[in-house]
Scaffold this motif. Structure first.
Motif, PDB file in Angstrom:
ATOM      1  N   UNK A  33       0.832  -1.207   0.000  1.00 16.18           N
ATOM      2  CA  UNK A  33       0.000   0.000   0.000  1.00 16.18           C
ATOM      3  C   UNK A  33       0.861   1.250   0.000  1.00 16.18           C
ATOM      4  N   UNK A  34       1.976   1.212   0.697  1.00 13.03           N
ATOM      5  CA  UNK A  34       2.877   2.365   0.732  1.00 13.03           C
ATOM      6  C   UNK A  34       3.538   2.588  -0.626  1.00 13.03           C
ATOM      7  N   UNK A  35       3.939   1.520  -1.274  1.00  9.20           N
ATOM      8  CA  UNK A  35       4.650   1.630  -2.555  1.00  9.20           C
ATOM      9  C   UNK A  35       3.748   2.103  -3.682  1.00  9.20           C
ATOM     10  N   UNK A  65      -5.085   0.448  13.289  1.00  9.01           N
ATOM     11  CA  UNK A  65      -5.020   1.781  12.711  1.00  9.01           C
ATOM     12  C   UNK A  65      -4.012   1.917  11.588  1.00  9.01           C
ATOM     13  N   UNK A  66      -3.450   0.801  11.136  1.00 11.23           N
ATOM     14  CA  UNK A  66      -2.440   0.845  10.074  1.00 11.23           C
ATOM     15  C   UNK A  66      -3.086   1.093   8.711  1.00 11.23           C
ATOM     16  N   UNK A  67      -4.257   0.510   8.483  1.00  8.05           N
ATOM     17  CA  UNK A  67      -4.944   0.701   7.206  1.00  8.05           C
ATOM     18  C   UNK A  67      -6.365   1.194   7.447  1.00  8.05           C
ATOM     19  N   UNK A  80      -3.352   2.805   3.183  1.00  4.36           N
ATOM     20  CA  UNK A  80      -2.453   2.963   4.317  1.00  4.36           C
ATOM     21  C   UNK A  80      -2.759   4.285   5.014  1.00  4.36           C
ATOM     22  N   UNK A  81      -2.840   4.278   6.326  1.00  4.36           N
ATOM     23  CA  UNK A  81      -3.116   5.492   7.096  1.00  4.36           C
ATOM     24  C   UNK A  81      -1.793   6.174   7.456  1.00  4.36           C
ATOM     25  N   UNK A  85      -0.507   7.784  11.028  1.00  2.00           N
ATOM     26  CA  UNK A  85       0.579   7.120  11.740  1.00  2.00           C
ATOM     27  C   UNK A  85       1.802   8.017  11.868  1.00  2.00           C
ATOM     28  N   UNK A  86       2.101   8.788  10.823  1.00  2.00           N
ATOM     29  CA  UNK A  86       3.234   9.717  10.902  1.00  2.00           C
ATOM     30  C   UNK A  86       2.990  10.810  11.939  1.00  2.00           C
ATOM     31  N   UNK A  87       1.742  11.247  12.062  1.00  2.00           N
ATOM     32  CA  UNK A  87       1.422  12.272  13.057  1.00  2.00           C
ATOM     33  C   UNK A  87       1.487  11.692  14.468  1.00  2.00           C
TER      34      UNK A  87
END
Length: 111
Positions: A33-35, A65-67, A80-81, A85-87
Motif C-alpha cells: 500500500x505504501x509503494x 489503525x495501520x490501514x 495505508x493510514x 501514523x506519521x502524526x
C-alpha cells in the motif's frame, strides 16, 4: 452503506501497531500500500494464506489503525493510514519500510 470501525488517531497504540506490523504478511500488505499510493481491493493481494486468514490479517491492520478499509460496491478497498501514523508516531512507518527493504523487500516469506 456498510462501514467498518477504525481507531481515531489519538486512540492508536504503539504496541498494537507494532504487533500488527510484526507479522510478515501484514507487513507485506502495508509495504504494498505504501509503494503504490492508491487503494487496493483485498482480492488484489496474492497472499499465501486462505481467504479467512487473509481477512484476519486485514482486520488486524485495520483495528491497529495501520490501514483504512472502505466498501466500494462489493469490494473492500484498503489504504495505508500513513498521515495518521506519521502524526501519531513520527518516523515509525519509514523505519519499518526501510528495515523491510534491508531484509529483502516487500516479498512475503513462506509461512
Amino acid at each position: 452503506m456498510r462501514t467498518l470501525e477504525h481507531p481515531a488517531r489519538d486512540e492508536m497504540r504503539l504496541d498494537t501497531v507494532l504487533a500488527a506490523l510484526a507479522d510478515p504478511i501484514r507487513r507485506h500488505i502495508a509495504c504494498r500500500l505504501n509503494a503504490n499510493h492508491h487503494d487496493h481491493a483485498c482480492v488484489t493481494f496474492e497472499l499465501p494464506v486462505s481467504k479467512s486468514t487473509a481477512t484476519y490479517h486485514f482486520r488486524t491492520l485495520r483495528e491497529a489503525g495501520v490501514i483504512r478499509q472502505e466498501y466500494q460496491g462489493t469490494s473492500i478497498m484498503n489504504s495505508l493510514r500513513k498521515d495518521d501514523l506519521d502524526a501519531r508516531f513520527p518516523g515509525l512507518l519509514d523505519a519499518v519500510f526501510t528495515a523491510q527493504d534491508i531484509e529483502g523487500g516487500a516479498a512475503v516469506v513462506s509461512v
